[in-house]
Design an enzyme around this catalytic site. Structure first.
Site, PDB file in Angstrom:
ATOM      1  N   PRO A   1      30.658 -16.358  66.784  1.00  0.00           N
ATOM      2  CA  PRO A   1      30.142 -14.862  66.095  1.00  0.00           C
ATOM      3  C   PRO A   1      29.790 -14.408  66.777  1.00  0.00           C
ATOM      4  CG  PRO A   1      29.967 -16.464  64.105  1.00  0.00           C
ATOM      5  CD  PRO A   1      29.347 -17.469  65.490  1.00  0.00           C
ATOM      6  N   GLU A   2      30.536 -12.677  67.353  1.00  0.00           N
ATOM      7  CA  GLU A   2      29.682 -12.062  68.643  1.00  0.00           C
ATOM      8  C   GLU A   2      29.284 -11.289  67.614  1.00  0.00           C
ATOM      9  OE1 GLU A   2      29.394 -12.735  71.693  1.00  0.00           O
ATOM     10  OE2 GLU A   2      30.342 -14.684  71.922  1.00  0.00           O
TER      11      GLU A   2
ATOM     12  N   ARG B   1      28.723 -26.108  61.654  1.00  0.00           N
ATOM     13  CA  ARG B   1      27.824 -26.874  62.763  1.00  0.00           C
ATOM     14  C   ARG B   1      26.350 -26.662  62.099  1.00  0.00           C
ATOM     15  NH1 ARG B   1      30.768 -25.721  68.389  1.00  0.00           N
ATOM     16  NH2 ARG B   1      28.870 -27.307  68.561  1.00  0.00           N
TER      17      ARG B   1
ATOM     18  N   ARG C   1      17.808  -6.684  88.433  1.00  0.00           N
ATOM     19  CA  ARG C   1      18.414  -7.947  88.085  1.00  0.00           C
ATOM     20  C   ARG C   1      19.035  -8.350  89.540  1.00  0.00           C
ATOM     21  NH1 ARG C   1      15.738  -6.721  84.069  1.00  0.00           N
ATOM     22  NH2 ARG C   1      15.629  -8.398  82.186  1.00  0.00           N
TER      23      ARG C   1
END
Ligand code: ZN
Length: 271
Positions: free
Chosen positions: A2-3, A107, A151
């Site tokens: 699930p995002e 899971r 970054r």
């Protein structure tokens, strides 16, 4: 997995219906990724005030305390009439005066965690490192660009890391970078403000459209990534290696970044 869009769709599916409900009982199945952190009986009598989302966490604000819920790799949440007893993959049941909230998670990488509030170290450990909320008001071009400037890694990796902006998973990162015309290997700190603006818009657009189409992705929760109906139909580059780019006809390429597959058009996306 699930995002963020699926988590947001889940939130919208029950937030209004559970608001104001009183907890009648709570029960656990097999152990999840993290322990609940309180006796289930301690939740009895609490009221659910509202359901918020932060990244991929659902936050159930109670009149005392907070429940943080994560769907892990395979979790799904339902809320409705308590029709069936908990099954072998149902690991958290919250019976309320307005229905049963159930976490189904074969899971068991998901979790339900109790915290006093968001300043509780238990909650801070889960939430503090999360970047800007991509669909929220704090996600502005300027602070997004400022985050990227810090970054040196490839932009795709930076998006996936979630500490600049949260919830841009593998599919959404590939798609947003295509829409912004940015090569996934481009160093994040070399992206100009103008290009960061395009990427900002693309991230919002991709995620908002996925939320809109959430009903179709929701059914595919337990499938491997890339299997969702929405992206099979509409992906510009994701999962399309060797096929012609929908914009220019050049063959879409695939590469590995970290352990993850990235898809891009060498013609439309520039370093
Ligand atoms: Zn192209």
């Amino acid at each position: 997995m699930p995002e963020l869009p699926e988590v947001e769709v889940t939130r919208r599916s029950f937030a209004d219906r559970i608001a104001g409900a009183e907890v009648l009982s709570a029960s656990l199945g097999k152990p999840l990724r993290w322990p609940l952190g309180c006796e289930p009986s301690a939740l009895v009598g609490r009221r659910v005030l509202r359901v918020r989302r932060r990244g991929k966490y659902l936050l159930l604000d109670l009149d005392q305390g907070l429940l943080l819920l994560h769907l892990g790799m395979s979790g799904s949440v339902t809320f409705g009439a308590a029709a069936t007893p908990a099954g072998v993959h149902d690991h958290f049941d919250l019976h309320t005066s307005q229905g049963l909230l159930r976490l189904h998670d074969p899971r068991r990488f998901g979790a339900v965690v109790h915290a006093r509030d968001e300043s509780d170290p238990v909650a801070r450990k889960l939430l503090d490192h999360l970047g800007l909320e991509p669909l929220g008001d704090d996600f502005q071009v300027e602070n997004f660009h400022a985050g990227l400037r810090q970054r040196r890694s490839a932009i795709k990796q930076v998006l996936l890391a979630g500490d600049v902006v949260v919830g841009v998973g593998n599919i959404y990162a590939s798609e947003a970078l295509f829409l912004a015309g940015i090569r996934p290997t481009t160093r994040a700190d070399r992206i100009s403000l103008a290009r960061a603006r395009r990427l900002h818009g693309a991230i919002r657009d991709v995620l908002a459209r996925a939320v809109e189409k959430g009903g179709s992705t929701l059914r595919d929760f337990s499938n491997a990534e890339g299997q969702s109906g929405y992206f099979q139909l509409e992906a510009m580059v994701y999962g399309r290696a060797g096929q012609p780019c929908r914009a220019c006809g050049t063959l879409v390429r695939q590469l590995k970044q970290g352990q993850r597959s990235t898809f891009y058009c060498p013609q439309c996306q520039h370093a």
